[in-house]
Design an enzyme around this catalytic site. Structure first.
Site, PDB file in Angstrom:
ATOM      1  CB  SER A 170      -0.854   0.002   1.272  1.00 50.06           C
ATOM      2  OG  SER A 170      -1.448   1.275   1.484  1.00 50.06           O
TER       3      SER A 170
ATOM      4  CE1 TYR B 257      -3.896  -1.956   5.456  1.00 46.96           C
ATOM      5  CE2 TYR B 257      -3.400   0.268   4.709  1.00 46.96           C
ATOM      6  CZ  TYR B 257      -3.810  -1.023   4.439  1.00 46.96           C
ATOM      7  OH  TYR B 257      -4.135  -1.363   3.152  1.00 46.96           O
TER       8      TYR B 257
HETATM    9  N1  LIG Z   1      -9.001  -0.253  -0.694  1.00 48.85           N
HETATM   10  C1  LIG Z   1      -7.887   0.452  -0.560  1.00 48.85           C
HETATM   11  O1  LIG Z   1      -7.907   1.681  -0.555  1.00 48.85           O
HETATM   12  C2  LIG Z   1      -6.551  -0.235  -0.453  1.00 48.85           C
HETATM   13  C3  LIG Z   1      -5.394   0.552  -0.603  1.00 48.85           C
HETATM   14  C4  LIG Z   1      -4.135  -0.063  -0.516  1.00 48.85           C
HETATM   15  C5  LIG Z   1      -4.054  -1.419  -0.284  1.00 48.85           C
HETATM   16  N2  LIG Z   1      -5.191  -2.160  -0.140  1.00 48.85           N
HETATM   17  C6  LIG Z   1      -5.017  -3.591   0.114  1.00 48.85           C
HETATM   18  O2  LIG Z   1      -5.681  -4.334  -0.892  1.00 48.85           O
HETATM   19  C7  LIG Z   1      -6.123  -5.580  -0.355  1.00 48.85           C
HETATM   20  C8  LIG Z   1      -7.596  -5.751  -0.661  1.00 48.85           C
HETATM   21  O3  LIG Z   1      -8.331  -4.666  -0.111  1.00 48.85           O
HETATM   22  P1  LIG Z   1      -9.829  -4.335  -0.526  1.00 48.85           P
HETATM   23  O4  LIG Z   1      -9.981  -2.863  -0.425  1.00 48.85           O
HETATM   24  O5  LIG Z   1     -10.197  -5.045  -1.775  1.00 48.85           O
HETATM   25  O6  LIG Z   1     -10.587  -4.985   0.738  1.00 48.85           O
HETATM   26  P2  LIG Z   1     -11.998  -5.738   0.892  1.00 48.85           P
HETATM   27  O7  LIG Z   1     -12.293  -5.658   2.344  1.00 48.85           O
HETATM   28  O8  LIG Z   1     -12.999  -5.193  -0.098  1.00 48.85           O
HETATM   29  O9  LIG Z   1     -11.657  -7.240   0.480  1.00 48.85           O
HETATM   30  C9  LIG Z   1     -10.808  -8.031   1.256  1.00 48.85           C
HETATM   31  C10 LIG Z   1     -11.166  -9.492   1.069  1.00 48.85           C
HETATM   32  O10 LIG Z   1     -10.241 -10.270   1.838  1.00 48.85           O
HETATM   33  C11 LIG Z   1     -10.945 -11.280   2.522  1.00 48.85           C
HETATM   34  N3  LIG Z   1     -10.210 -11.668   3.739  1.00 48.85           N
HETATM   35  C12 LIG Z   1     -10.069 -10.979   4.899  1.00 48.85           C
HETATM   36  N4  LIG Z   1      -9.385 -11.695   5.794  1.00 48.85           N
HETATM   37  C13 LIG Z   1      -9.060 -12.871   5.188  1.00 48.85           C
HETATM   38  C14 LIG Z   1      -8.356 -14.031   5.607  1.00 48.85           C
HETATM   39  N5  LIG Z   1      -7.864 -14.144   6.848  1.00 48.85           N
HETATM   40  N6  LIG Z   1      -8.218 -15.048   4.730  1.00 48.85           N
HETATM   41  C15 LIG Z   1      -8.737 -14.959   3.465  1.00 48.85           C
HETATM   42  N7  LIG Z   1      -9.428 -13.890   3.030  1.00 48.85           N
HETATM   43  C16 LIG Z   1      -9.591 -12.862   3.884  1.00 48.85           C
HETATM   44  C17 LIG Z   1     -12.292 -10.658   2.843  1.00 48.85           C
HETATM   45  O11 LIG Z   1     -13.278 -11.667   3.101  1.00 48.85           O
HETATM   46  C18 LIG Z   1     -12.563  -9.841   1.589  1.00 48.85           C
HETATM   47  O12 LIG Z   1     -13.271 -10.607   0.620  1.00 48.85           O
HETATM   48  C19 LIG Z   1      -5.781  -5.534   1.136  1.00 48.85           C
HETATM   49  O13 LIG Z   1      -4.544  -6.193   1.348  1.00 48.85           O
HETATM   50  C20 LIG Z   1      -5.622  -4.043   1.425  1.00 48.85           C
HETATM   51  O14 LIG Z   1      -4.763  -3.800   2.496  1.00 48.85           O
HETATM   52  C21 LIG Z   1      -6.439  -1.595  -0.211  1.00 48.85           C
END
Ligand SMILES: NC(=O)c1ccc[n+]([C@@H]2O[C@H](COP(=O)([O-])OP(=O)(O)OC[C@H]3O[C@@H](n4cnc5c(N)ncnc54)[C@H](O)[C@@H]3O)[C@@H](O)[C@H]2O)c1
Length: 256
Positions: free
Chosen positions: A144, A157
């Site tokens: 991130s 985070y």
């Molecule tokens: N949305 C943002 O702004 C953003 C920015 C930078 C990085 N990220 C990273 O991108 C990734 C995805 O984020 P997102 O925004 O799509 O989130 P989201 O919450 O929409 O999706 C996350 C998914 O991961 C699954 N999950 C959670 N814990 C789990 C586990 N222990 N085992 C298996 N699956 C699990 C959840 O059920 C969900 O379907 C994350 O690593 C997040 O840190 C997101």
């Protein structure tokens, strides 16, 4: 060239964790659209099933808790036993919490470190030998911009995502000789259900959403499909010389 016009992943077998929502969902769809076979892994099996139902290609859904070694091992074994090997591992599952270090509970510490850091470690631990066995391939970890700059109310985070970046570089050096490329992506703020969960905690969620968009130099959220396009590039052989890299897709946040 539009999505679907590329066919870079023909013959590749991929796993995407956290494929039931947001960025993972978009990555699974994009990899499949470029002809990869995709295992959709998520804690929420129903969500992964519904993403898979919309994919016109060969998929497997596997309920997986990335924090459990037996689940990570079973996930990789499933791809290998059904499809004869593994070429691409996307360690995307992650969780966050909005708080300063002072206000972060130990429970949130455990949860964030467990899913982000242990989950990425276990995903690589079991996937790398399988990818090596298949003759080489690509690992994509989800870091991130929080790994690169301080983001208010996200200190822990930032630490979890910083660990993923450092682990990516270390693993890249260890496995480059085996033909396994390890890279990570650093997204800015991406419009996913995650953002709705964060903004719903504010007094005025619509205002909070607007503020989050405004802090991106290009004035909008990054779209999950824009992260998926980077993941597809890293998964493909076009990125053969991209090793241990952190690919920033953030609308300009870290350029400031
Ligand atoms: N949305 C943002 O702004 C953003 C920015 C930078 C990085 N990220 C990273 O991108 C990734 C995805 O984020 P997102 O925004 O799509 O989130 P989201 O919450 O929409 O999706 C996350 C998914 O991961 C699954 N999950 C959670 N814990 C789990 C586990 N222990 N085992 C298996 N699956 C699990 C959840 O059920 C969900 O379907 C994350 O690593 C997040 O840190 C997101």
């Amino acid at each position: 060239m539009g999505v679907g016009a590329l066919d870079r992943l023909e013959g590749k077998r991929a796993i995407v964790t956290g494929a039931g929502s947001g960025i993972g969902r978009a990555i699974a769809i994009r990899l499949a659209s470029e002809s990869a076979r995709v295992v959709l892994a998520d804690l929420d099996e129903e969500a992964a099933e519904s993403v898979a139902a919309g994919i016109d290609g060969e998929t497997i859904v596997q309920r997986t808790d990335v924090t459990r070694a037996e689940d990570a091992e079973a996930l990789v074994s499933r791809a290998v036993s059904e499809w004869g090997g593994l070429d691409v591992m996307v360690n995307n599952a992650g969780v966050g919490a909005a708080a300063t270090i002072v206000d972060t509970s130990e429970e949130d510490y455990e949860r964030m470190m467990d899913v982000c850091v242990r989950g990425t470690y276990l995903g690589m631990k079991y996937a790398i030998p399988a990818i090596r066995e298949a003759g080489g391939g690509s690992v994509v970890n989800m870091s991130s911009v929080a790994a690169l700059v301080g983001i208010a109310d996200r200190a822990l985070y930032c630490a979890a995502k910083g660990a993923i970046l450092a682990m990516t570089r270390g693993a890249a050096v260890d496995h480059v000789g085996e033909g396994v490329r390890v890279n990570c992506i650093a997204p800015g703020t991406v419009d996913t259900p995650w953002i709705d969960r964060i903004t719903s905690g504010y007094d005025d969620p619509a205002e909070a959403r607007k503020n989050m968009q405004a802090r991106q130099p290009h004035g909008r959220f990054v779209q999950p499909e824009e992260i998926a396009a980077m993941a597809a590039y890293l998964a493909s052989d076009e990125s053969a010389s991209v090793i241990g890299a952190c690919m920033i897709v953030d609308g300009g946040v870290t350029a400031r």
